[in-house]
Design an enzyme around this catalytic site. Structure first.
Site, PDB file in Angstrom:
ATOM      1  N   ASP A 128       0.792  -1.235   0.000  1.00 17.98           N
ATOM      2  CA  ASP A 128       0.000   0.000   0.000  1.00 17.98           C
ATOM      3  C   ASP A 128       0.825   1.286   0.000  1.00 17.98           C
ATOM      4  O   ASP A 128       0.311   2.354  -0.308  1.00 17.98           O
ATOM      5  CB  ASP A 128      -0.935   0.031   1.221  1.00 17.98           C
ATOM      6  CG  ASP A 128      -1.902  -1.152   1.237  1.00 17.98           C
ATOM      7  OD1 ASP A 128      -2.226  -1.657   0.159  1.00 17.98           O
ATOM      8  OD2 ASP A 128      -2.310  -1.558   2.342  1.00 17.98           O
ATOM      9  N   MET A 170      -5.909  -1.949  -5.210  1.00 15.92           N
ATOM     10  CA  MET A 170      -5.864  -1.969  -3.746  1.00 15.92           C
ATOM     11  C   MET A 170      -5.205  -0.695  -3.195  1.00 15.92           C
ATOM     12  O   MET A 170      -4.955   0.255  -3.932  1.00 15.92           O
ATOM     13  CB  MET A 170      -5.105  -3.202  -3.279  1.00 15.92           C
ATOM     14  CG  MET A 170      -5.920  -4.471  -3.318  1.00 15.92           C
ATOM     15  SD  MET A 170      -4.963  -5.834  -2.591  1.00 15.92           S
ATOM     16  CE  MET A 170      -6.232  -7.081  -2.460  1.00 15.92           C
ATOM     17  N   ARG A 253      -0.791  -8.681  -4.921  1.00 13.95           N
ATOM     18  CA  ARG A 253       0.074  -9.008  -3.788  1.00 13.95           C
ATOM     19  C   ARG A 253       1.100 -10.098  -4.115  1.00 13.95           C
ATOM     20  O   ARG A 253       1.985 -10.370  -3.298  1.00 13.95           O
ATOM     21  CB  ARG A 253      -0.781  -9.458  -2.595  1.00 13.95           C
ATOM     22  CG  ARG A 253      -1.572  -8.334  -1.962  1.00 13.95           C
ATOM     23  CD  ARG A 253      -1.297  -8.206  -0.482  1.00 13.95           C
ATOM     24  NE  ARG A 253      -1.670  -9.381   0.248  1.00 13.95           N
ATOM     25  CZ  ARG A 253      -2.803  -9.509   0.938  1.00 13.95           C
ATOM     26  NH1 ARG A 253      -3.677  -8.518   0.984  1.00 13.95           N
ATOM     27  NH2 ARG A 253      -3.052 -10.607   1.599  1.00 13.95           N
TER      28      ARG A 253
HETATM   29  O1  F6P Z   1      -2.651  -4.041   3.087  1.00 11.25           O
HETATM   30  C1  F6P Z   1      -2.552  -4.806   1.928  1.00 11.25           C
HETATM   31  C2  F6P Z   1      -3.916  -5.108   1.361  1.00 11.25           C
HETATM   32  O2  F6P Z   1      -3.720  -5.872   0.188  1.00 11.25           O
HETATM   33  C3  F6P Z   1      -4.783  -3.879   1.078  1.00 11.25           C
HETATM   34  O3  F6P Z   1      -4.421  -3.225  -0.110  1.00 11.25           O
HETATM   35  C4  F6P Z   1      -6.149  -4.511   1.053  1.00 11.25           C
HETATM   36  O4  F6P Z   1      -7.140  -3.580   1.386  1.00 11.25           O
HETATM   37  C5  F6P Z   1      -6.056  -5.594   2.094  1.00 11.25           C
HETATM   38  O5  F6P Z   1      -4.663  -5.868   2.263  1.00 11.25           O
HETATM   39  C6  F6P Z   1      -6.760  -6.880   1.768  1.00 11.25           C
HETATM   40  O6  F6P Z   1      -6.638  -7.721   2.853  1.00 11.25           O
HETATM   41  P1  F6P Z   1      -7.000  -9.277   2.863  1.00 11.25           P
HETATM   42  O7  F6P Z   1      -5.953  -9.980   2.061  1.00 11.25           O
HETATM   43  O8  F6P Z   1      -6.957  -9.645   4.294  1.00 11.25           O
HETATM   44  O9  F6P Z   1      -8.344  -9.394   2.225  1.00 11.25           O
END
Ligand code: F6P
Length: 319
Positions: A128, A170, A253
């Protein structure tokens, strides 16, 4: 200092493995025993802890994700849970802890030291780029490259079909990923939480461009500002394009880290071990003007990283 541990926590980010590798290898070279804690704070509470070796981190630099695995651990907001965690660390003779993660994970680390006197060093790891006092966090660069690649592909098909694409990225409460990816792909519009959007004005601008002969339209929206569906609802009947929606999701990610992220993570991993060896803790490693420094954890966490508005201006200027 004899024994330290390393963990990854919260949302994973590309480059975490390079950071683990650096902590383990440099730690061992400094004569330390380095333990790996699996699955973040949840694994710590389960005593999922094992000694790492030089070889156990071989070949991981180029891998996405984290070999130590990760989790979100909501229980860790409770002081009693943190006391339990500290007891486990002490039981295992762990005298210093390196936590690689985002804001929530770094908060957990800060409280572990404040309340339980466990020396901690944080390494900012999140896609982020919302951690204050560091120019970049581990994983941001790889994420941007993934997003740019995806937008570029969507632009190909947008052009063939003369369509508009609303692409949701994201970033949690930050518009950084949207701003930079939109800027470098020449998006027609970027919608971020930091800047209020007037859909009527935006719709008119996009329609005018369409009428002047534009054949595609890319709108990048940060998840913290609105969902792609909301944006499409506001724009699709106004802009003269058939509209499609793409939510990039967790693809952002994953993936093999870029050279930048491998280097940043390696430098920060070494700096984290150095800090602990020098008796310096309650800090986070940070990139400031090209140099790796340490900054106090409470100072990092008391402020929100503000988006550089020059980037927003630049995107507007060039689109
Ligand atoms: O903080 C990283 C992130 O990928 C954010 O961009 C997103 O809002 C969140 O984590 C999503 O989280 P999870 O993988 O727990 O759904």
């Amino acid at each position: 200092l004899k024994r330290i541990a390393v963990m990854t926590s919260g949302g994973d980010s590309p480059g975490m493995n390079a950071a683990i590798r650096a902590v383990v290898r440099y730690g061992i070279k400094q004569g330390l025993e380095v333990y790996g804690i699996k699955r973040g704070y949840a694994g710590l509470l389960d005593e999922d802890i094992e000694e790492m070796t030089f070889a156990s981190v071989g070949g991981i630099m180029e891998k996405g994700g984290t070999i130590l695995r990760s989790s979100r651990c909501p229980e860790f907001v409770r002081k009693e849970t943190r006391a339990e965690a500290a007891k486990i660390l002490k039981k295992h003779g762990i005298e210093g802890l390196v936590v690689i993660g985002g804001e929530g994970s770094l908060h957990g680390a800060m409280f572990l030291e404040e309340e339980q006197k466990i020396p901690v060093v944080g390494i900012p790891g999140t896609i982020d780029n919302d951690i204050a006092m560091t120019d970049m966090s581990v994983g941001v660069d790889t994420c941007l490259n993934t997003v740019v690649d995806a937008i570029q592909k969507l632009k190909d098909t947008a052009t063939s079909h003369e369509r508009a694409f609303i692409i949701e990225v994201m970033g949690r409460h930050s518009g950084y990923i949207a701003t930079v990816s939109g800027l470098v792909t020449g998006a027609e519009a970027i919608i971020i939480p930091e800047v209020p959007v007037n859909y009527e004005e935006l719709g008119n601008k996009l329609l005018q461009e369409r009428e002047r002969g534009k054949i595609n339209c890319i709108v990048v929206v940060a998840e913290g500002a609105a969902s792609a569906y909301t944006v499409a609802r506001h724009l699709e009947h106004r802009i003269g394009y058939e509209t499609r929606i793409t939510i990039l999701g967790h693809i952002q990610r994953g993936g093999s880290p870029t050279a930048f992220d491998r280097l940043l993570a390696s430098r920060m991993g070494v700096a984290a071990v150095d800090a602990l060896m020098n008796g310096e803790s309650y800090v986070m490693t940070a990139l400031q003007g090209g140099k790796i420094v340490t900054v106090k954890l409470d100072e990092v966490l008391k402020e929100k990283k503000r988006l550089d508005m020059d980037l927003v201006k630049l995107a507007g200027l060039l689109s």
